[in-house]
Structures are given as C-alpha cells and as structure tokens.
Design an enzyme around this catalytic site. Structure first.
Site, PDB file in Angstrom:
ATOM      1  N   HIS A  46       5.482 -12.118   6.210  1.00  0.00           N
ATOM      2  CA  HIS A  46       5.613 -11.928   4.734  1.00  0.00           C
ATOM      3  C   HIS A  46       6.955 -11.406   4.128  1.00  0.00           C
ATOM      4  CE1 HIS A  46       5.145  -8.186   7.159  1.00  0.00           C
ATOM      5  NE2 HIS A  46       5.593  -7.580   6.099  1.00  0.00           N
ATOM      6  N   ILE A  69       0.758  -1.051  -0.105  1.00  0.00           N
ATOM      7  CA  ILE A  69      -0.033  -0.008  -0.030  1.00  0.00           C
ATOM      8  C   ILE A  69       0.806   1.105   0.030  1.00  0.00           C
ATOM      9  CG2 ILE A  69      -0.187   0.456   2.341  1.00  0.00           C
ATOM     10  CD1 ILE A  69      -3.378   0.615   2.017  1.00  0.00           C
TER      11      ILE A  69
HETATM   12  P1  5GP Z   1       6.863  -4.717   7.671  1.00  0.00           P
HETATM   13  O1  5GP Z   1       6.855  -3.620   8.031  1.00  0.00           O
HETATM   14  O2  5GP Z   1       5.968  -5.838   8.859  1.00  0.00           O
HETATM   15  O3  5GP Z   1       7.750  -5.393   7.129  1.00  0.00           O
HETATM   16  O4  5GP Z   1       6.074  -4.774   6.272  1.00  0.00           O
HETATM   17  C1  5GP Z   1       4.445  -4.281   6.234  1.00  0.00           C
HETATM   18  C2  5GP Z   1       4.051  -3.663   4.942  1.00  0.00           C
HETATM   19  O5  5GP Z   1       2.744  -3.939   4.790  1.00  0.00           O
HETATM   20  C3  5GP Z   1       4.507  -2.087   4.839  1.00  0.00           C
HETATM   21  O6  5GP Z   1       5.336  -2.085   3.643  1.00  0.00           O
HETATM   22  C4  5GP Z   1       3.141  -1.469   4.570  1.00  0.00           C
HETATM   23  O7  5GP Z   1       3.375  -0.581   3.694  1.00  0.00           O
HETATM   24  C5  5GP Z   1       2.258  -2.636   3.922  1.00  0.00           C
HETATM   25  N1  5GP Z   1       0.870  -2.714   4.598  1.00  0.00           N
HETATM   26  C6  5GP Z   1       0.316  -2.057   5.698  1.00  0.00           C
HETATM   27  N2  5GP Z   1      -0.917  -2.178   5.698  1.00  0.00           N
HETATM   28  C7  5GP Z   1      -1.253  -2.547   4.392  1.00  0.00           C
HETATM   29  C8  5GP Z   1      -2.438  -2.743   3.866  1.00  0.00           C
HETATM   30  O8  5GP Z   1      -3.924  -2.717   4.531  1.00  0.00           O
HETATM   31  N3  5GP Z   1      -2.519  -3.119   2.597  1.00  0.00           N
HETATM   32  C9  5GP Z   1      -1.281  -3.327   1.770  1.00  0.00           C
HETATM   33  N4  5GP Z   1      -1.580  -3.687   0.854  1.00  0.00           N
HETATM   34  N5  5GP Z   1      -0.101  -3.305   2.395  1.00  0.00           N
HETATM   35  C10 5GP Z   1      -0.277  -2.959   3.753  1.00  0.00           C
END
Ligand code: 5GP
Ligand code: ZN
Length: 113
Positions: free
Chosen positions: A99, A30
């Site tokens: 992820h 997103i």
């Molecule tokens: P992390 O910070 O856990 O490694 O990655 C989480 C990722 O999920 C971030 O890059 C963030 O932009 C993405 N993200 C968070 N909320 C959402 C959402 O509601 N939809 C999508 N498609 N991505 C999301």
C-alpha cells in the site's frame, strides 16, 4: 487468507472507502498521522515491495497517478504531500499487503524518523 486489507477489499471488515475501481481501493487510515492520511491499496494481494514483478509495472504507475490526481482534487497538490511505502521490519511495514500512504495537510520532516 489472513490479510486485513484483503478482508477490507472483500468487505469482510469495514473501512472508510474514499474510492475504488477494478485495480485499487483508497481507504482512510485507521490511525491517521496527518490531517489527511489515506492508503492506496492494490486489490491484488502482494505482500511486500520485494514481491513485485514486471506484471505490476503498470499498476505501480497507476498508483502514483491516482495519488497525484487525488492531491489535485483535495487541493493539496501545490502545498505538497508525501507518498510512502514501507517494506519489512526496518521500513516499518506492519500490514503485509502493499500500500502507499498518502499524507497531506501539514509539513513533514526529512529525513523521516
Ligand atoms: P504500514 O505500517 O504497513 O506501512 O501501514 C499500515 C497502515 O495501515 C498503518 O498506518 C495503520 O494505521 C493502517 N491500518 C492497520 N489496520 C487497519 C485497519 O483495519 N483499517 C484501516 N483503515 N487501516 C489500518
Ligand atoms: Zn492482502
């Protein structure tokens, strides 16, 4: 369960889905940090890398081969790309459902910030 990726997998909230099968879903991030920024998300809820067990060995391998196949189909395999999984606070994890970030379309710095 109050997990944003489980909600996307269960179609309770929308996302741009590039691919899915019985094991995983690939969505558009997103807030993309690269021209191509997708998330490879297992359908099974696993909070962090610390929660992996031998049951997931095959799944983790499948995530990598799926990423490599996606790189070929997006024509970025030769130029290169980056795969990242953040874990907990120091790793920068913000969504607690594991992820793999698939990022491509520009050169990335090393070491990451
Ligand atoms: P992390 O910070 O856990 O490694 O990655 C989480 C990722 O999920 C971030 O890059 C963030 O932009 C993405 N993200 C968070 N909320 C959402 C959402 O509601 N939809 C999508 N498609 N991505 C999301
Ligand atoms: Zn989840």
């Amino acid at each position: 369960m109050d997990c944003i990726f489980c909600k996307i997998i269960n179609q309770e909230i929308p996302a741009k889905i590039h691919y899915q099968d019985e094991h995983l879903v690939i969505i558009e991030d997103i807030a993309p940090k690269a021209p191509i920024h997708r998330l490879i998300v297992p359908k099974r809820h696993i909070a962090t890398l610390n929660d992996l067990t031998p049951t997931e060995h095959e799944l983790i391998g499948y995530m990598y081969t799926t990423a490599a196949n996606m790189a070929k189909s997006l024509n970025v395999a030769d130029d290169g790309y980056r795969l990242i999984t953040n874990c907990n606070q120091n790793g920068g994890q913000t969504v607690f459902h594991i992820h793999m970030h698939f990022m491509a379309g520009r050169a990335f710095h090393w070491p990451p910030g």
